[in-house]
Design a protein around this motif. Sequence first.
Motif, PDB file in Angstrom:
ATOM      1  N   LEU A  88      11.020   9.853  -9.924  1.00  0.00           N
ATOM      2  CA  LEU A  88      11.303   8.212 -10.303  1.00  0.00           C
ATOM      3  C   LEU A  88      12.218   7.178  -8.994  1.00  0.00           C
ATOM      4  O   LEU A  88      12.826   7.120  -8.359  1.00  0.00           O
ATOM      5  N   LEU A  89      11.461   6.812  -8.069  1.00  0.00           N
ATOM      6  CA  LEU A  89      11.607   5.574  -7.107  1.00  0.00           C
ATOM      7  C   LEU A  89      12.096   4.065  -7.766  1.00  0.00           C
ATOM      8  O   LEU A  89      10.839   3.874  -8.131  1.00  0.00           O
ATOM      9  N   ILE A 120       6.237   8.632  -8.511  1.00  0.00           N
ATOM     10  CA  ILE A 120       5.876   6.857  -9.484  1.00  0.00           C
ATOM     11  C   ILE A 120       7.435   5.719  -8.771  1.00  0.00           C
ATOM     12  O   ILE A 120       7.960   5.916  -8.947  1.00  0.00           O
ATOM     13  N   LEU A 121       7.243   4.875  -8.479  1.00  0.00           N
ATOM     14  CA  LEU A 121       7.247   3.666  -8.102  1.00  0.00           C
ATOM     15  C   LEU A 121       7.672   3.154  -9.277  1.00  0.00           C
ATOM     16  O   LEU A 121       6.868   2.905 -10.336  1.00  0.00           O
ATOM     17  N   VAL A 122       8.730   2.771  -9.641  1.00  0.00           N
ATOM     18  CA  VAL A 122       8.957   2.196 -11.076  1.00  0.00           C
ATOM     19  C   VAL A 122       9.779   0.763 -10.876  1.00  0.00           C
ATOM     20  O   VAL A 122      11.195   0.649 -10.364  1.00  0.00           O
ATOM     21  N   GLY A 123       9.347  -0.474 -11.718  1.00  0.00           N
ATOM     22  CA  GLY A 123       9.842  -1.639 -11.205  1.00  0.00           C
ATOM     23  C   GLY A 123      10.772  -1.853 -11.853  1.00  0.00           C
ATOM     24  O   GLY A 123      10.296  -2.216 -13.228  1.00  0.00           O
ATOM     25  N   ASN A 124      12.158  -2.239 -12.881  1.00  0.00           N
ATOM     26  CA  ASN A 124      12.476  -1.520 -13.639  1.00  0.00           C
ATOM     27  C   ASN A 124      13.258  -3.287 -13.911  1.00  0.00           C
ATOM     28  O   ASN A 124      12.708  -4.378 -12.719  1.00  0.00           O
ATOM     29  N   LYS A 125      13.613  -3.313 -14.864  1.00  0.00           N
ATOM     30  CA  LYS A 125      14.719  -4.692 -15.473  1.00  0.00           C
ATOM     31  C   LYS A 125      13.038  -5.412 -15.795  1.00  0.00           C
ATOM     32  O   LYS A 125      13.124  -6.981 -15.653  1.00  0.00           O
ATOM     33  N   GLN A 146       1.407   4.092  -0.468  1.00  0.00           N
ATOM     34  CA  GLN A 146       1.813   4.828  -0.008  1.00  0.00           C
ATOM     35  C   GLN A 146       1.782   6.063  -0.735  1.00  0.00           C
ATOM     36  O   GLN A 146       2.332   6.880  -1.052  1.00  0.00           O
ATOM     37  N   SER A 147       0.687   6.104  -1.556  1.00  0.00           N
ATOM     38  CA  SER A 147      -0.066   7.084  -2.654  1.00  0.00           C
ATOM     39  C   SER A 147       0.635   6.829  -3.735  1.00  0.00           C
ATOM     40  O   SER A 147       0.749   8.620  -4.277  1.00  0.00           O
ATOM     41  N   LEU A 148       1.707   6.449  -4.376  1.00  0.00           N
ATOM     42  CA  LEU A 148       2.276   6.372  -5.512  1.00  0.00           C
ATOM     43  C   LEU A 148       1.782   6.145  -6.244  1.00  0.00           C
ATOM     44  O   LEU A 148       1.044   5.133  -6.956  1.00  0.00           O
ATOM     45  N   PHE A 149       2.176   5.918  -7.614  1.00  0.00           N
ATOM     46  CA  PHE A 149       2.222   6.032  -9.517  1.00  0.00           C
ATOM     47  C   PHE A 149       3.048   4.184  -9.520  1.00  0.00           C
ATOM     48  O   PHE A 149       3.390   4.694  -8.518  1.00  0.00           O
ATOM     49  N   PHE A 150       3.028   3.745 -10.288  1.00  0.00           N
ATOM     50  CA  PHE A 150       3.291   2.905 -10.663  1.00  0.00           C
ATOM     51  C   PHE A 150       3.559   2.495 -11.676  1.00  0.00           C
ATOM     52  O   PHE A 150       2.570   1.969 -12.674  1.00  0.00           O
ATOM     53  N   ILE A 151       4.422   1.576 -11.898  1.00  0.00           N
ATOM     54  CA  ILE A 151       5.192   0.974 -13.224  1.00  0.00           C
ATOM     55  C   ILE A 151       5.883   0.147 -13.563  1.00  0.00           C
ATOM     56  O   ILE A 151       7.151   0.712 -12.437  1.00  0.00           O
ATOM     57  N   GLU A 152       6.204  -0.442 -14.317  1.00  0.00           N
ATOM     58  CA  GLU A 152       6.982  -1.387 -14.378  1.00  0.00           C
ATOM     59  C   GLU A 152       7.968  -1.145 -15.553  1.00  0.00           C
ATOM     60  O   GLU A 152       7.198  -1.155 -17.409  1.00  0.00           O
ATOM     61  N   VAL A 161       9.112   3.324 -20.403  1.00  0.00           N
ATOM     62  CA  VAL A 161      10.312   3.669 -20.292  1.00  0.00           C
ATOM     63  C   VAL A 161       9.702   5.446 -20.524  1.00  0.00           C
ATOM     64  O   VAL A 161       8.970   6.089 -19.790  1.00  0.00           O
ATOM     65  N   THR A 162       8.718   6.180 -21.795  1.00  0.00           N
ATOM     66  CA  THR A 162       8.726   6.974 -21.678  1.00  0.00           C
ATOM     67  C   THR A 162       7.374   7.462 -21.028  1.00  0.00           C
ATOM     68  O   THR A 162       6.648   8.171 -20.469  1.00  0.00           O
ATOM     69  N   ALA A 163       5.981   6.311 -20.847  1.00  0.00           N
ATOM     70  CA  ALA A 163       5.401   6.616 -20.281  1.00  0.00           C
ATOM     71  C   ALA A 163       5.136   6.455 -18.549  1.00  0.00           C
ATOM     72  O   ALA A 163       4.727   7.569 -18.469  1.00  0.00           O
ATOM     73  N   ALA A 164       6.390   6.373 -18.174  1.00  0.00           N
ATOM     74  CA  ALA A 164       6.920   6.229 -16.900  1.00  0.00           C
ATOM     75  C   ALA A 164       7.039   7.809 -16.960  1.00  0.00           C
ATOM     76  O   ALA A 164       7.081   9.086 -15.992  1.00  0.00           O
ATOM     77  N   PHE A 165       7.694   8.985 -17.137  1.00  0.00           N
ATOM     78  CA  PHE A 165       8.183  10.053 -17.479  1.00  0.00           C
ATOM     79  C   PHE A 165       7.069  10.707 -17.873  1.00  0.00           C
ATOM     80  O   PHE A 165       6.868  12.682 -16.990  1.00  0.00           O
ATOM     81  N   GLU A 166       6.071   9.982 -18.609  1.00  0.00           N
ATOM     82  CA  GLU A 166       5.171  10.986 -18.979  1.00  0.00           C
ATOM     83  C   GLU A 166       3.921  12.132 -18.207  1.00  0.00           C
ATOM     84  O   GLU A 166       3.793  12.169 -17.717  1.00  0.00           O
ATOM     85  N   THR A 167       3.581  10.197 -16.989  1.00  0.00           N
ATOM     86  CA  THR A 167       3.219  10.164 -16.135  1.00  0.00           C
ATOM     87  C   THR A 167       3.423  11.244 -14.964  1.00  0.00           C
ATOM     88  O   THR A 167       2.148  11.925 -14.602  1.00  0.00           O
ATOM     89  N   ILE A 168       4.569  11.166 -15.198  1.00  0.00           N
ATOM     90  CA  ILE A 168       4.754  12.597 -14.026  1.00  0.00           C
ATOM     91  C   ILE A 168       4.592  14.243 -14.060  1.00  0.00           C
ATOM     92  O   ILE A 168       4.407  14.591 -13.838  1.00  0.00           O
ATOM     93  N   VAL A 169       5.874  13.922 -15.818  1.00  0.00           N
ATOM     94  CA  VAL A 169       5.635  15.822 -16.236  1.00  0.00           C
ATOM     95  C   VAL A 169       3.986  16.037 -16.828  1.00  0.00           C
ATOM     96  O   VAL A 169       3.321  17.022 -15.927  1.00  0.00           O
ATOM     97  N   LYS A 170       3.083  14.652 -17.103  1.00  0.00           N
ATOM     98  CA  LYS A 170       1.035  15.314 -16.848  1.00  0.00           C
ATOM     99  C   LYS A 170       1.009  15.264 -15.214  1.00  0.00           C
ATOM    100  O   LYS A 170       0.407  16.465 -15.589  1.00  0.00           O
TER     101      LYS A 170
END
Length: 225
Positions: A88-89, A120-125, A146-152, A161-170
Amino acid sequence: MAEDEIPDDYLFKIVMVGDSAVGKSNLLARFARDEFYSNSKSTIGVEFQTQKMEISGKEVKAQVWDTAGQERFRAVTSAYYRGAVGALLVYDISRRLTFESIGRWLTELQNHSDMNIVTILVGNKSDLQDAREVTTAEGKALAEAQSLFFIETSALNSSNVTAAFETIVKEIYTILSRKVMQSQELKNGNTERLSSGKAVVLEGEENKEGAEAAAAGEEAQAGCC
């Protein structure tokens, strides 16, 4: 080999990287324990937690490592990128400087891990809409480039939050399933050369022992953000 023949005890090492105070530790706390610490201090060194997830009816363990964002700890934490299959970036949408640092963190990640690590690129807060300095469109554009997944996400209100981790694990699990089936095809006589997979899967007790050994001697404290 059919998908239901994949072992139940796979352990995926996932690292969280980004500048200090972007919210990495609180993302992990929210994901692993559904907790949030508004007055927490910056992470010193490295800490990790293991969370069980169900993917395609199978129990998969995600071992998430929270690396310190402070510049002075980068040399210490670089060893912990090794063996990671997901990352997670993380940046803070209310601090443009943390977004501008993503390129440097991505380079470091690529230098210390498998070149095809699932990221996955994560825009937090995302709850700080009034203080937003980085638009959603900018985050998506960088991820696409950069060919990354993305989520805020928002560790404060649990958004995505759960969706970000589930995206990677799946995604890791999907790659694993594909590689297992390709391996079986080779055993059945298909000798065509197969393209390399996107990640190296860590599994079982050997990885857990390695993680514990790596963590030994490192003082881990709950992180800010």
